[in-house]
Motif scaffolding. Structure first.
Motif, PDB file in Angstrom:
ATOM      1  N   VAL A  46      28.565  80.208  42.366  1.00 38.82           N
ATOM      2  CA  VAL A  46      29.516  79.192  41.911  1.00 38.82           C
ATOM      3  C   VAL A  46      30.740  79.172  42.816  1.00 38.82           C
ATOM      4  O   VAL A  46      31.188  78.113  43.278  1.00 38.82           O
ATOM      5  CB  VAL A  46      29.917  79.454  40.441  1.00 38.82           C
ATOM      6  N   LEU A  91      24.917  78.025  37.831  1.00 40.42           N
ATOM      7  CA  LEU A  91      25.445  76.795  38.397  1.00 40.42           C
ATOM      8  C   LEU A  91      25.851  75.781  37.343  1.00 40.42           C
ATOM      9  O   LEU A  91      25.183  75.616  36.317  1.00 40.42           O
ATOM     10  CB  LEU A  91      24.408  76.159  39.325  1.00 40.42           C
ATOM     11  N   GLN A  95      27.136  71.173  40.443  1.00 38.46           N
ATOM     12  CA  GLN A  95      26.604  71.964  41.555  1.00 38.46           C
ATOM     13  C   GLN A  95      25.097  71.830  41.676  1.00 38.46           C
ATOM     14  O   GLN A  95      24.553  71.799  42.786  1.00 38.46           O
ATOM     15  CB  GLN A  95      27.009  73.424  41.377  1.00 38.46           C
TER      16      GLN A  95
END
Length: 253
Positions: A46, A91, A95
């Motif tokens: 992330v 995620l 993303q």
């Protein structure tokens, strides 16, 4: 046409290594940063994606096989790799969409080079393996669909830096930022004024490993840091492992 390109490949979610490379003066000055795949599959997925998105339009994204695998994991599948299975589940939705829509390959006009093709494995397949010692016949097959005016191809995937000629076409691998093979430290490449420079950022391996362990939430972060930051797989071992996938055997010298 862009004047200079810093190529960062195979970051693999190693944010401390990425930050060290992004702080390099030649990377900061580069007109474009091209990411040749396998960006977030690692201990800090992330944070790595957020850091690169913050660089804005200067970053050119190229899909790698591990990027596809993270999307599959995020959508309920599995990669068979522990750190990737963990990373894909971390995620955010934005993303996942980012990785799902990455192109492969990407071509840019670069000063002194003309059109340069950037890919992960090979121009035709993000998971295909070619090596510095692959035969000309092998290279001819994987480059067969590349337009004649593209005289430079930059790939990633195997984590080992090299540049070589293939029938008057230059092929470059910048090595890996996050999981280097051969020598410790993040590897990258600079394309400027018609010259390719293979670079390595100096960072103390234990400090890099400690930074990953301190910042990552991955349960296996200590073992990951020991294997990929503090100790580096040799290029000879990697060539031996990759040889069958590249369609040939490695000759020891």
């Amino acid at each position: 046409m862009v004047a200079s390109v810093a190529v960062l490949s195979d970051v693999h979610g190693a944010l401390p290594a990425l930050d060290a490379v992004l702080a390099e003066p030649d990377v900061r000055a580069a007109e474009r940063i091209v990411l040749t795949g396998d960006i977030a599959a690692g201990p800090m997925p992330v944070e790595t994606l957020d850091r690169l998105v913050a660089e804005g339009e200067r970053v050119v994204w190229v899909r790698g096989n591990a990027d596809r695998e993270l999307v599959a994991v995020a959508r309920g599948g599995t990669s068979g790799i522990d750190v990737s299975d963990w990373a894909g589940k971390q995620l955010r939705a934005d993303q996942i969409d980012l990785l799902a829509n990455l192109p492969h390959p990407v071509t840019l006009d670069v000063g002194g080079f003309g059109p340069v093709l950037f890919c992960h494995g090979t121009p035709r397949d993000d998971d295909e393996v070619v090596l510095v010692d692959s035969s000309l016949a092998r290279w001819a097959k994987v480059l067969s669909a590349v337009p004649d005016d593209v005289r430079t191809v930059v790939c990633g995937h195997t984590h080992m830096p090299f540049q070589r000629l293939v029938d008057r076409r230059l092929v470059v691998n910048p090595g890996s930022v996050g999981m280097p093979y051969g020598r410790p430290g993040p590897h990258w490449a600079l394309l400027r004024d018609g010259v390719v420079s293979l670079r390595r950022t100096a960072i103390e391996p234990d400090a890099l490993g400690d930074a990953v362990v301190a910042a990552s939430g991955y349960p296996g972060r200590a073992a990951w840091a020991d294997e990929y930051a503090r100790a580096v797989h040799s290029d000879a071992e990697a060539l031996t492992v990759f040889a069958p996938r590249a369609g040939h055997e490695v000759t020891r010298r």
